[in-house]
Design a protein around this motif. Structure first.
Motif, PDB file in Angstrom:
ATOM      1  N   LEU A 179       0.835  -1.207   0.000  1.00 19.37           N
ATOM      2  CA  LEU A 179       0.000   0.000   0.000  1.00 19.37           C
ATOM      3  C   LEU A 179       0.863   1.247   0.000  1.00 19.37           C
ATOM      4  N   ASP A 180       1.850   1.301   0.879  1.00 19.75           N
ATOM      5  CA  ASP A 180       2.724   2.474   0.950  1.00 19.75           C
ATOM      6  C   ASP A 180       3.470   2.686  -0.364  1.00 19.75           C
ATOM      7  N   TRP A 181       3.929   1.601  -0.974  1.00 19.94           N
ATOM      8  CA  TRP A 181       4.630   1.694  -2.261  1.00 19.94           C
ATOM      9  C   TRP A 181       3.719   2.326  -3.311  1.00 19.94           C
ATOM     10  N   CYS A 182       2.462   1.922  -3.323  1.00 20.32           N
ATOM     11  CA  CYS A 182       1.516   2.450  -4.299  1.00 20.32           C
ATOM     12  C   CYS A 182       1.155   3.909  -4.001  1.00 20.32           C
ATOM     13  N   LEU A 183       0.976   4.223  -2.725  1.00 20.94           N
ATOM     14  CA  LEU A 183       0.636   5.601  -2.357  1.00 20.94           C
ATOM     15  C   LEU A 183       1.775   6.555  -2.718  1.00 20.94           C
ATOM     16  N   GLU A 184       2.998   6.112  -2.508  1.00 30.22           N
ATOM     17  CA  GLU A 184       4.154   6.950  -2.846  1.00 30.22           C
ATOM     18  C   GLU A 184       4.207   7.267  -4.336  1.00 30.22           C
ATOM     19  N   ARG A 185       3.584   6.444  -5.138  1.00 31.87           N
ATOM     20  CA  ARG A 185       3.584   6.624  -6.599  1.00 31.87           C
ATOM     21  C   ARG A 185       2.267   7.190  -7.126  1.00 31.87           C
ATOM     22  N   GLY A 186       1.465   7.714  -6.220  1.00 35.46           N
ATOM     23  CA  GLY A 186       0.309   8.493  -6.647  1.00 35.46           C
ATOM     24  C   GLY A 186      -1.004   7.761  -6.759  1.00 35.46           C
ATOM     25  N   ALA A 187      -1.116   6.536  -6.239  1.00 35.52           N
ATOM     26  CA  ALA A 187      -2.373   5.803  -6.345  1.00 35.52           C
ATOM     27  C   ALA A 187      -3.489   6.548  -5.628  1.00 35.52           C
ATOM     28  N   ARG A 188      -4.646   6.647  -6.264  1.00 39.50           N
ATOM     29  CA  ARG A 188      -5.818   7.300  -5.663  1.00 39.50           C
ATOM     30  C   ARG A 188      -6.935   6.301  -5.366  1.00 39.50           C
ATOM     31  N   ALA A 189      -6.808   5.101  -5.891  1.00 37.53           N
ATOM     32  CA  ALA A 189      -7.759   4.027  -5.618  1.00 37.53           C
ATOM     33  C   ALA A 189      -6.995   2.719  -5.636  1.00 37.53           C
ATOM     34  N   ILE A 190      -7.449   1.758  -4.841  1.00 36.70           N
ATOM     35  CA  ILE A 190      -6.805   0.450  -4.795  1.00 36.70           C
ATOM     36  C   ILE A 190      -7.852  -0.628  -5.053  1.00 36.70           C
ATOM     37  N   LEU A 191      -7.420  -1.721  -5.656  1.00 41.36           N
ATOM     38  CA  LEU A 191      -8.285  -2.838  -5.974  1.00 41.36           C
ATOM     39  C   LEU A 191      -8.098  -3.939  -4.932  1.00 41.36           C
ATOM     40  N   VAL A 192      -9.162  -4.235  -4.195  1.00 37.45           N
ATOM     41  CA  VAL A 192      -9.153  -5.294  -3.190  1.00 37.45           C
ATOM     42  C   VAL A 192     -10.213  -6.310  -3.582  1.00 37.45           C
ATOM     43  N   ARG A 193      -9.832  -7.563  -3.669  1.00 34.32           N
ATOM     44  CA  ARG A 193     -10.740  -8.615  -4.110  1.00 34.32           C
ATOM     45  C   ARG A 193     -11.853  -8.842  -3.092  1.00 34.32           C
ATOM     46  N   PRO A 194     -13.122  -8.933  -3.535  1.00 28.63           N
ATOM     47  CA  PRO A 194     -14.219  -9.253  -2.616  1.00 28.63           C
ATOM     48  C   PRO A 194     -14.242 -10.744  -2.307  1.00 28.63           C
ATOM     49  N   ALA A 195     -13.367 -11.130  -1.406  1.00 32.15           N
ATOM     50  CA  ALA A 195     -13.184 -12.550  -1.110  1.00 32.15           C
ATOM     51  C   ALA A 195     -12.474 -12.697   0.230  1.00 32.15           C
ATOM     52  N   PRO A 196     -12.574 -13.853   0.857  1.00 23.44           N
ATOM     53  CA  PRO A 196     -11.769 -14.098   2.055  1.00 23.44           C
ATOM     54  C   PRO A 196     -10.281 -13.975   1.733  1.00 23.44           C
ATOM     55  N   VAL A 197      -9.523 -13.573   2.711  1.00 17.72           N
ATOM     56  CA  VAL A 197      -8.082 -13.407   2.537  1.00 17.72           C
ATOM     57  C   VAL A 197      -7.387 -14.747   2.760  1.00 17.72           C
ATOM     58  N   PRO A 198      -6.604 -15.233   1.783  1.00 18.21           N
ATOM     59  CA  PRO A 198      -5.870 -16.488   2.006  1.00 18.21           C
ATOM     60  C   PRO A 198      -4.819 -16.301   3.095  1.00 18.21           C
ATOM     61  N   GLY A 199      -4.467 -17.391   3.740  1.00 15.48           N
ATOM     62  CA  GLY A 199      -3.448 -17.302   4.779  1.00 15.48           C
ATOM     63  C   GLY A 199      -2.801 -18.645   5.047  1.00 15.48           C
ATOM     64  N   PHE A 200      -1.750 -18.640   5.846  1.00 11.38           N
ATOM     65  CA  PHE A 200      -1.025 -19.877   6.143  1.00 11.38           C
ATOM     66  C   PHE A 200      -1.904 -20.876   6.887  1.00 11.38           C
ATOM     67  N   GLY A 201      -2.810 -20.358   7.723  1.00  5.84           N
ATOM     68  CA  GLY A 201      -3.663 -21.245   8.496  1.00  5.84           C
ATOM     69  C   GLY A 201      -5.069 -21.335   7.954  1.00  5.84           C
ATOM     70  N   GLY A 202      -5.267 -20.932   6.713  1.00  8.23           N
ATOM     71  CA  GLY A 202      -6.603 -20.892   6.136  1.00  8.23           C
ATOM     72  C   GLY A 202      -7.012 -19.453   5.865  1.00  8.23           C
ATOM     73  N   SER A 203      -8.187 -19.273   5.315  1.00 11.08           N
ATOM     74  CA  SER A 203      -8.635 -17.930   4.960  1.00 11.08           C
ATOM     75  C   SER A 203      -9.431 -17.296   6.093  1.00 11.08           C
ATOM     76  N   ARG A 204      -9.609 -15.976   6.006  1.00  9.26           N
ATOM     77  CA  ARG A 204     -10.373 -15.232   7.008  1.00  9.26           C
ATOM     78  C   ARG A 204     -10.820 -13.911   6.400  1.00  9.26           C
ATOM     79  N   SER A 205     -11.710 -13.217   7.093  1.00 10.16           N
ATOM     80  CA  SER A 205     -12.277 -11.970   6.587  1.00 10.16           C
ATOM     81  C   SER A 205     -11.262 -10.835   6.625  1.00 10.16           C
TER      82      SER A 205
END
Length: 392
Positions: A179-205
């Protein structure tokens, strides 16, 4: 020239670029060489992720693409002749420079009468789901794509094209760094998938307190969170019923899966209030793009029922929070006047999905669906609301 001149600037919430073949590989570290490949299958290039060929996007090089708006008649009139998906797509076209880079795209936007737009990648929609068992790899490939997006399109091209970098959240520190890398380069909107977040122990909200440091940073930066339709992984649940492969294939009419088409966005929006992030971050700007609005009323009815039974399970009234906080880009064929009665005109966003076949060939014609609105409200929907969100 645009099909008509409108007396207010148009800010399209849903435009797309088509990635080049090296979009996911140009900036991949050497250690990950071969993770993304483009093998020939029966003379056609396909994309393979860790050796597994995907048909989710049938032509991942985008050298030949469906014509913009090819499905307009399908959405307008249905499919009484029972044509196959391939027949509905019609004759393809060669990809043009305006689909690949911003200078030509600005010229095309001038021709279409579009002053400003959010620009979403297309191939990005398949990344996270095919790597959900390897969170580290997700972050590496997402960053490689974002580097390509920034080099090729930038995140703010002449204050007219706002390309949306992808942010994935499996590992919190890496998500914040991205996020910080993108903000430093002028991002005004970010794309976040409407889905559970994958993780090492399974997915979560994504809306659990675990991710609060990330959302706090997003809120402070004032960037728009765009939850754009993607592969949210729900095909594997349909496969439990149908006993077929887990991947959605665009040239097949998979009617059972269509019955639950809006389940991912329903769950994603429900998560915002059930897991509390929308309450904890009252200034966070959230939009739902290319998911229509048919899911909204059933969700609100269900939230109202649950809130009545278990009010202490929420940090506030979930129905009012969704209605007052979530910005929605409805499909042109939906009843936008009724939608505006629910969420307010200020939270309705024009989105054409150009140049995808599911979108509008002439984005300006979206205004034809707004005949019940006053001209000031039409101006808000066609650009003013998104300008307020992006410009702060």
């Amino acid at each position: 020239m645009p099909s008509r001149d409108l007396p207010y600037p148009l800010f399209d919430a849903d435009n797309h670029l088509y990635e080049t073949e090296d979009a996911l590989t140009r900036y991949l570290p050497k250690a990950y060489e071969g993770v993304i490949q483009y093998p020939l299958v029966n003379g056609r290039k396909k994309i393979a992720v860790r050796g597994q060929i995907s048909d989710y996007i049938p032509n991942p090089t985008f050298d030949r693409v469906a014509r913009p708006g090819a499905w307009e008649q399908y959405f307008r009139e249905g499919n009484p002749e029972g044509k196959s998906h391939r027949e509905l797509f019609g004759a393809p076209m060669d990809s043009i420079p305006a689909f690949r880079e911003p200078v030509s795209r600005l010229e095309l936007m001038n021709d279409l009468g579009i002053q400003r737009t959010l620009m979403f990648p297309t191939l990005a929609s398949l990344i996270e789901e095919r790597m959900r068992d390897d969170p580290e790899l997700i972050h590496v490939v997402v960053h490689a794509l974002n580097e390509w997006l920034y080099e090729t399109w930038g995140f703010n091209h002449k204050d007219r094209i706002y390309t949306t970098p992808v942010i994935s959240l499996p590992i919190l520190d890496k998500a914040i760094a991205e996020l910080d890398w993108c903000l430093e380069r002028g991002a005004r909107a970010i794309l976040v998938r409407p889905a559970p977040v994958p993780g090492f122990g399974g997915s979560r909200s994504f809306a659990l307190p675990e991710f609060d440091p990330f959302w706090k940073r997003v809120e402070a930066a004032g960037v728009l969170v765009a939850m754009h339709s993607s592969d949210s992984g729900y095909a594997r649940y349909s496969s439990d019923w149908e006993g077929k492969g887990s991947e959605m294939k665009p040239f097949e009419a998979q009617v059972f899966r269509m019955m639950a088409e809006w389940r991912p966005v329903t769950d994603a929006v429900a998560s915002w209030v059930c897991h509390g992030a929308l309450f904890r971050f009252p200034e966070l700007k959230v939009s739902v793009i290319e998911n229509g609005s048919a899911w909204l009323v059933p969700l609100l009815d269900e939230l109202a029922s649950v809130y009545k039974k278990q009010p202490k399970g929420f940090l506030g009234d979930p129905v009012e929070e969704v209605k007052n906080r979530i910005h929605i880009s409805p499909f042109w064929e939906e009843d936008m006047f009724e939608l505006s009665k629910i969420v307010g005109v200020d939270r309705v966003l024009f989105g054409s999905d150009y140049p995808h076949p599911e979108g509008l060939a002439d984005p300006v014609t979206y205004v034809d669906a707004l005949k019940k609105f006053s001209e000031p409200d039409v101006a808000k929907i066609m650009g003013g609301n998104l300008a307020r969100l992006i410009d702060g």
